[in-house]
Scaffold this active site. Structure first.
Site, PDB file in Angstrom:
ATOM      1  N   GLY A  13       0.822  -1.202   0.000  1.00  0.00           N
ATOM      2  CA  GLY A  13       0.000   0.000   0.000  1.00  0.00           C
ATOM      3  C   GLY A  13       0.852   1.246   0.000  1.00  0.00           C
ATOM      4  O   GLY A  13       0.475   2.282   0.551  1.00  0.00           O
ATOM      5  N   SER A  15       1.905   3.327  -2.397  1.00  0.00           N
ATOM      6  CA  SER A  15       1.869   4.329  -3.461  1.00  0.00           C
ATOM      7  C   SER A  15       1.070   5.577  -3.112  1.00  0.00           C
ATOM      8  O   SER A  15       1.117   6.569  -3.834  1.00  0.00           O
ATOM      9  CB  SER A  15       1.290   3.712  -4.740  1.00  0.00           C
ATOM     10  N   VAL A  64      -2.407  -8.150  -2.305  1.00  0.00           N
ATOM     11  CA  VAL A  64      -2.055  -8.882  -1.086  1.00  0.00           C
ATOM     12  C   VAL A  64      -3.168  -9.805  -0.608  1.00  0.00           C
ATOM     13  O   VAL A  64      -2.956 -10.577   0.340  1.00  0.00           O
ATOM     14  CB  VAL A  64      -1.633  -7.923   0.053  1.00  0.00           C
ATOM     15  N   SER A 142      -5.302   0.175  13.673  1.00  0.00           N
ATOM     16  CA  SER A 142      -6.157   1.364  13.625  1.00  0.00           C
ATOM     17  C   SER A 142      -6.723   1.657  15.000  1.00  0.00           C
ATOM     18  O   SER A 142      -6.872   0.753  15.843  1.00  0.00           O
ATOM     19  CB  SER A 142      -7.318   1.139  12.651  1.00  0.00           C
ATOM     20  N   TYR A 155     -14.291  -3.287   9.255  1.00  0.00           N
ATOM     21  CA  TYR A 155     -12.962  -2.680   9.273  1.00  0.00           C
ATOM     22  C   TYR A 155     -12.328  -2.840  10.649  1.00  0.00           C
ATOM     23  O   TYR A 155     -11.154  -3.214  10.788  1.00  0.00           O
ATOM     24  CB  TYR A 155     -13.076  -1.203   8.891  1.00  0.00           C
ATOM     25  N   LYS A 159      -8.762  -4.825  11.749  1.00  0.00           N
ATOM     26  CA  LYS A 159      -7.639  -4.162  12.412  1.00  0.00           C
ATOM     27  C   LYS A 159      -7.363  -4.759  13.793  1.00  0.00           C
ATOM     28  O   LYS A 159      -6.208  -4.806  14.241  1.00  0.00           O
ATOM     29  CB  LYS A 159      -7.899  -2.661  12.504  1.00  0.00           C
ATOM     30  N   ILE A 188      -6.614  10.131  10.321  1.00  0.00           N
ATOM     31  CA  ILE A 188      -5.517  10.722   9.567  1.00  0.00           C
ATOM     32  C   ILE A 188      -6.053  11.193   8.222  1.00  0.00           C
ATOM     33  O   ILE A 188      -6.829  10.483   7.567  1.00  0.00           O
ATOM     34  CB  ILE A 188      -4.377   9.687   9.344  1.00  0.00           C
TER      35      ILE A 188
END
Length: 250
Positions: A13, A15, A64, A142, A155, A159, A188
């Site tokens: 991840g 990029s 992945v 997270s 999610y 995490k 973030i």
């Protein structure tokens, strides 16, 4: 951080978003970064930019969620560079829905990339690090594995799994000189979160619940990842470092 000169660092991840900031930090510290994502063109563009600035990086396309592709990533990296010194599991996705709206396909998509991908990247790279008897792995968990806000239940599960396998691998691989840690970023500002950052209800919630009164920046996460991968963190393994502006302390 001159200790990273000549080190081989794989960033999934890598990029965009937090991953891109992590790549830049390691390259600035002298490492060669293997920038990994499903989008080879984005990885190559970043690698070219870094090389033009006098740093060193290469691009690799890998989904992945596919273990066979992870195996190819590790084999090709070791064939080209002879070792892997640091792995950063930064690849991640999110779909925001209420629990009753999620589908099996949503579960598979999120869990396959966030949890399965991070776990098997760690395992396949770990095999090489065991041979080397050295290495550092840092995964992005997270804030959502400490709390779970609305419309993020899957999610959060993915995490929380990262935090748990981090402890397990840290215990298994300590004898080989391999340290395994994770970081738990709060809110973030990245391309992954920009849609909610435009929502005043979310921004008000973030500023009111975060003692530092703002969302975080990708560089603030990258600096912590660099620290955990460095010799300055030589006695830290199995840890989960919250980078959340004080949210979990409030």
């Amino acid at each position: 951080m001159g200790e990273f000169t000549g080190k081989i660092v794989v960033v999934t991840g890598g990029s965009k978003g937090i991953g891109e900031s992590i790549v830049r930090r390691f390259c600035e510290a002298g490492a060669h970064c293997v920038i990994v994502s499903r989008h080879l063109d984005e990885c190559q563009a970043l690698a070219d930019e870094l090389k033009a600035a006098g740093m060193t990086a290469s691009a690799f396309a890998c989904d992945v969620s596919k273990v066979a592709q992870i195996k190819n990533l590790v084999a090709d990296t070791v064939k080209q560079f002879g070792r892997i010194d640091v792995l950063v599991n930064s690849a991640g996705v999110v779909r925001r829905k209420y629990a009753v709206e999620y589908t099996e396909e949503d579960w598979d998509f999120i869990m396959d990339i966030n949890l399965k991908g991070a776990y098997f990247c760690s395992v396949e790279v770990g095999k090489q690090m065991i041979q080397q008897k050295s290495g550092a792995i840092v995964s992005l968990a997270s804030l959502q594995n400490h709390i779970n806000t609305k419309r993020s239940s899957i999610y959060g599960c993915s995490k929380a799994g990262i935090r748990n396998f981090t402890r397990g691998l840290a215990n298994e691989w300590a004898d080989y000189g391999i340290r395994v840690n994770c970081v738990s970023p709060g809110f973030i500002v990245t391309p992954l979160t920009e849609n909610i950052m435009d929502n005043p209800a979310y921004t008000d919630m973030i500023t009111s619940r975060t003692p530092l009164g703002r969302a975080g920046k990708p560089d603030e996460v990258a600096d912590a990842v660099l620290f955990l991968a460095s010799s300055k963190a030589s006695y830290i393994t199995g840890a989960d470092l919250c980078i959340d502006g004080g949210w979990t302390a409030s």
